[in-house]
Design a protein around this motif. Structure first.
Motif, mmCIF file in Angstrom:
data_model
loop_
_atom_site.group_PDB
_atom_site.id
_atom_site.type_symbol
_atom_site.label_atom_id
_atom_site.label_comp_id
_atom_site.label_asym_id
_atom_site.label_seq_id
_atom_site.Cartn_x
_atom_site.Cartn_y
_atom_site.Cartn_z
ATOM 1 N N VAL A 1 0.941 -1.233 0.032
ATOM 2 C CA VAL A 1 0.102 -0.017 -0.232
ATOM 3 C C VAL A 1 0.828 1.050 0.059
ATOM 4 O O VAL A 1 0.680 2.169 -0.782
ATOM 5 N N ILE A 2 1.922 1.244 0.693
ATOM 6 C CA ILE A 2 2.890 2.469 0.810
ATOM 7 C C ILE A 2 3.549 2.589 -0.399
ATOM 8 O O ILE A 2 3.647 3.616 -1.074
ATOM 9 N N ASP A 3 4.177 1.509 -1.038
ATOM 10 C CA ASP A 3 4.613 1.576 -2.340
ATOM 11 C C ASP A 3 4.009 1.944 -3.512
ATOM 12 O O ASP A 3 4.408 2.857 -4.460
ATOM 13 N N ASP A 4 2.685 1.498 -3.550
ATOM 14 C CA ASP A 4 1.937 1.640 -4.669
ATOM 15 C C ASP A 4 0.327 1.844 -4.531
ATOM 16 O O ASP A 4 -0.230 0.800 -4.770
ATOM 17 N N PRO A 5 0.120 2.933 -3.809
ATOM 18 C CA PRO A 5 -1.148 2.950 -3.413
ATOM 19 C C PRO A 5 -2.279 2.971 -4.492
ATOM 20 O O PRO A 5 -3.425 2.426 -4.395
ATOM 21 N N GLU A 6 -2.050 3.555 -5.591
ATOM 22 C CA GLU A 6 -2.845 3.501 -6.999
ATOM 23 C C GLU A 6 -2.903 2.276 -7.384
ATOM 24 O O GLU A 6 -3.969 1.725 -7.817
ATOM 25 N N GLY A 7 -1.742 1.270 -7.452
ATOM 26 C CA GLY A 7 -1.739 0.044 -7.926
ATOM 27 C C GLY A 7 -2.681 -0.841 -7.209
ATOM 28 O O GLY A 7 -3.375 -1.588 -7.576
ATOM 29 N N VAL A 8 -2.733 -0.865 -5.784
ATOM 30 C CA VAL A 8 -3.661 -1.467 -5.017
ATOM 31 C C VAL A 8 -4.998 -0.954 -5.101
ATOM 32 O O VAL A 8 -5.846 -1.905 -5.179
ATOM 33 N N ALA A 9 -5.210 0.265 -5.116
ATOM 34 C CA ALA A 9 -6.646 0.662 -5.640
ATOM 35 C C ALA A 9 -7.184 -0.146 -6.903
ATOM 36 O O ALA A 9 -8.420 -0.288 -6.825
ATOM 37 N N ASN A 10 -6.248 -0.332 -7.933
ATOM 38 C CA ASN A 10 -6.718 -1.037 -9.166
ATOM 39 C C ASN A 10 -6.762 -2.405 -8.931
ATOM 40 O O ASN A 10 -6.943 -3.128 -10.086
ATOM 41 N N SER A 11 -6.459 -3.123 -7.980
ATOM 42 C CA SER A 11 -6.245 -4.639 -7.715
ATOM 43 C C SER A 11 -7.254 -5.500 -6.940
ATOM 44 O O SER A 11 -7.919 -4.530 -6.218
ATOM 45 N N THR B 1 -7.851 -10.578 -4.729
ATOM 46 C CA THR B 1 -7.009 -11.890 -4.903
ATOM 47 C C THR B 1 -5.640 -11.501 -5.515
ATOM 48 O O THR B 1 -4.533 -12.168 -4.925
ATOM 49 N N GLU B 2 -5.742 -10.400 -6.210
ATOM 50 C CA GLU B 2 -4.399 -10.020 -6.978
ATOM 51 C C GLU B 2 -3.570 -9.649 -5.789
ATOM 52 O O GLU B 2 -2.283 -9.887 -5.824
ATOM 53 N N LEU B 3 -4.108 -8.746 -4.790
ATOM 54 C CA LEU B 3 -3.283 -8.201 -3.824
ATOM 55 C C LEU B 3 -2.491 -9.319 -2.850
ATOM 56 O O LEU B 3 -1.446 -9.432 -2.629
ATOM 57 N N ALA B 4 -3.400 -10.227 -2.628
ATOM 58 C CA ALA B 4 -3.042 -11.383 -1.726
ATOM 59 C C ALA B 4 -1.823 -12.114 -2.528
ATOM 60 O O ALA B 4 -0.838 -12.480 -1.662
ATOM 61 N N TYR C 1 -12.119 -4.568 2.336
ATOM 62 C CA TYR C 1 -11.148 -4.222 1.168
ATOM 63 C C TYR C 1 -11.704 -3.264 0.278
ATOM 64 O O TYR C 1 -11.124 -2.225 -0.386
ATOM 65 N N PRO C 2 -13.052 -3.472 -0.308
ATOM 66 C CA PRO C 2 -13.833 -2.417 -1.221
ATOM 67 C C PRO C 2 -13.587 -0.792 -0.724
ATOM 68 O O PRO C 2 -13.300 -0.149 -1.512
ATOM 69 N N GLU C 3 -13.669 -0.779 0.832
ATOM 70 C CA GLU C 3 -13.552 0.597 1.334
ATOM 71 C C GLU C 3 -12.283 1.170 1.075
ATOM 72 O O GLU C 3 -11.859 2.321 0.766
ATOM 73 N N LEU C 4 -11.142 0.358 1.373
ATOM 74 C CA LEU C 4 -9.791 0.606 1.287
ATOM 75 C C LEU C 4 -9.554 0.964 -0.130
ATOM 76 O O LEU C 4 -8.794 1.900 -0.485
ATOM 77 N N ARG C 5 -9.881 0.091 -1.145
ATOM 78 C CA ARG C 5 -9.616 0.495 -2.445
ATOM 79 C C ARG C 5 -10.353 1.811 -3.032
ATOM 80 O O ARG C 5 -9.541 2.777 -3.552
ATOM 81 N N ALA D 1 -8.025 5.145 -4.137
ATOM 82 C CA ALA D 1 -8.318 5.779 -5.589
ATOM 83 C C ALA D 1 -8.463 7.258 -5.532
ATOM 84 O O ALA D 1 -8.136 7.916 -6.156
ATOM 85 N N THR D 2 -9.440 7.494 -4.306
ATOM 86 C CA THR D 2 -9.756 8.982 -4.344
ATOM 87 C C THR D 2 -8.696 9.928 -3.780
ATOM 88 O O THR D 2 -8.389 10.853 -4.260
ATOM 89 N N GLU D 3 -8.143 9.076 -2.675
ATOM 90 C CA GLU D 3 -6.714 10.091 -2.530
ATOM 91 C C GLU D 3 -5.510 10.098 -3.484
ATOM 92 O O GLU D 3 -4.928 11.231 -3.499
ATOM 93 N N ALA D 4 -5.437 9.072 -4.155
ATOM 94 C CA ALA D 4 -4.583 9.396 -5.314
ATOM 95 C C ALA D 4 -4.655 10.288 -6.371
ATOM 96 O O ALA D 4 -3.975 10.932 -6.770
ATOM 97 N N GLY D 5 -6.046 10.280 -6.553
ATOM 98 C CA GLY D 5 -6.561 11.432 -7.447
ATOM 99 C C GLY D 5 -6.355 13.027 -6.888
ATOM 100 O O GLY D 5 -5.953 13.835 -7.744
ATOM 101 N N ARG D 6 -6.784 13.122 -5.734
ATOM 102 C CA ARG D 6 -6.298 14.155 -5.033
ATOM 103 C C ARG D 6 -4.846 14.622 -5.111
ATOM 104 O O ARG D 6 -4.523 15.855 -5.364
ATOM 105 N N ALA D 7 -3.928 13.619 -4.909
ATOM 106 C CA ALA D 7 -2.483 13.850 -5.024
ATOM 107 C C ALA D 7 -2.050 14.376 -6.218
ATOM 108 O O ALA D 7 -1.311 15.097 -6.467
#
Length: 324
Positions: free
Chosen positions: A58-68, A71-74, A96-100, A104-110
């Motif tokens: 999550v720290i390294d690639d938050p946007e990637g996690v948001a798009n995973s 199962t893919e993340l695990a 997990y849906p809430e985290l994604r 995604a929202t925070e990555a867009g703001r950033a």
């Protein structure tokens, strides 16, 4: 004395919580960009190994996690979907849906805040000096902004109250945190508060041993695992002193011996031992604490500042001595 549970990276190194929806613990203000990453980073050392791998992703690639998918993340983290769900709950989400969605929202703001540019804070050997300047200033600015965003105002107010009422304030810190401690000591001393800053392990312990219930001890450690600082704070606590910790990790060992915990939100990467962003984050909290104390004692503070200004005013170079 407490056994080492970790160490500050590097002999000179020293210096967060999720702005989740208002129903979650510790939330006092609105969310800011990447605030989820801030909290995950602050809780990283306290997580079990499997959850820590998810956290690091999550720290390294938050946007990637948001798009995973979960199962893919695990699979990426070499763990199970159940572990991912446990991680989500550990950081304050229902699932997990809430985290994604939040990531995604925070990555867009950033991205909006940086004009769509992706600016990392890690320095590579091939970076130009211009890129280094951009990355360093970005990381420093983010550390200050994120520290301010996650700072618990109620806790800060309690610390201000304690310092204002204290007969004496002792501040402990080693490595780069010692410079932050010295900065706070100088500020309080200038407005007439009795304050000392210590960085020697033996002096820290002996100082703590003679404190009393009307005093305050503040321990500064980025990791919250600096043994010397923890031990001094522990001795002070045994004397009935109000103890305060300033750390980047709210569940670190130093928090266990502190009555009040103030947190920073700094990210350190390649040159962590240089204690760059972490030091600025610590200084941000120290400045807020100092101004809070100064405001609470406005009348005496104004007199003290005027007196100290007059005392040093004559120590500046006169215009006729400047080189032409």
């Amino acid at each position: 004395m407490r056994k080492p549970t970790g160490s500050e990276p590097g002999s000179t190194g020293e210096a967060g919580a999720l702005r989740t929806p208002a129903s979650r613990e510790g939330v006092t203000r609105d969310a800011t960009p990447l605030s989820t990453v801030v909290r995950v980073r602050s809780l990283l050392p306290s997580l079990p190994p499997a959850e820590r791998r998810v956290a690091q992703r999550v720290i390294d690639d938050p946007e990637g996690v948001a798009n995973s998918t979960i199962t893919e993340l695990a699979q990426t983290c070499g763990t199970s979907e159940t572990t991912v769900i446990r991680f989500c709950r550990a950081i304050g989400f229902h699932g997990y849906p809430e985290l994604r969605l939040t990531l995604a929202t925070e990555a867009g703001r950033a991205q909006s805040a940086t004009g769509g540019r992706v600016i990392g804070s890690d320095i590579s050997p091939d970076d130009s000096l211009e890129q280094i300047v951009e990355k360093v200033t970005f990381a420093d600015a983010r550390a200050v902004e994120e520290t301010a965003a996650q700072l618990d105002i109620k806790t800060l107010e309690q610390v201000v109250d304690a310092v204002v009422a204290a007969d004496r304030v002792d501040v402990y810190g080693v490595g780069a945190s010692a410079f932050v401690a010295a900065d706070f000591q100088q500020k309080l001393h200038r407005i007439g508060r009795v304050c000392s800053a210590w960085s020697d392990a033996h002096i820290m312990l002996t100082s703590a041993a003679v404190l009393g219930s009307g005093d305050v001890s503040i321990g500064i450690s980025h990791t919250g695992a600096t043994v010397e600082t923890i031990d001094a704070l522990e001795v002070a606590k045994s004397k009935g002193v109000t103890t305060v910790a300033l750390t980047n990790f709210p569940k670190s060992p130093i928090a266990e011996v502190a009555d009040l915990v103030l947190t920073t939100a700094a990210r350190e990467t390649t040159f962590r031992s240089g204690a760059t962003a972490s030091r600025l984050a610590q200084l941000t909290v120290v400045d807020c604490l100092f101004v809070g104390v100064a405001q609470r004692t406005y009348g005496s503070t104004r007199k003290a500042l005027e007196a100290t200004f007059e005392a040093v005013r004559g120590r500046t170079v006169r215009p006729d001595r400047r080189r032409r």
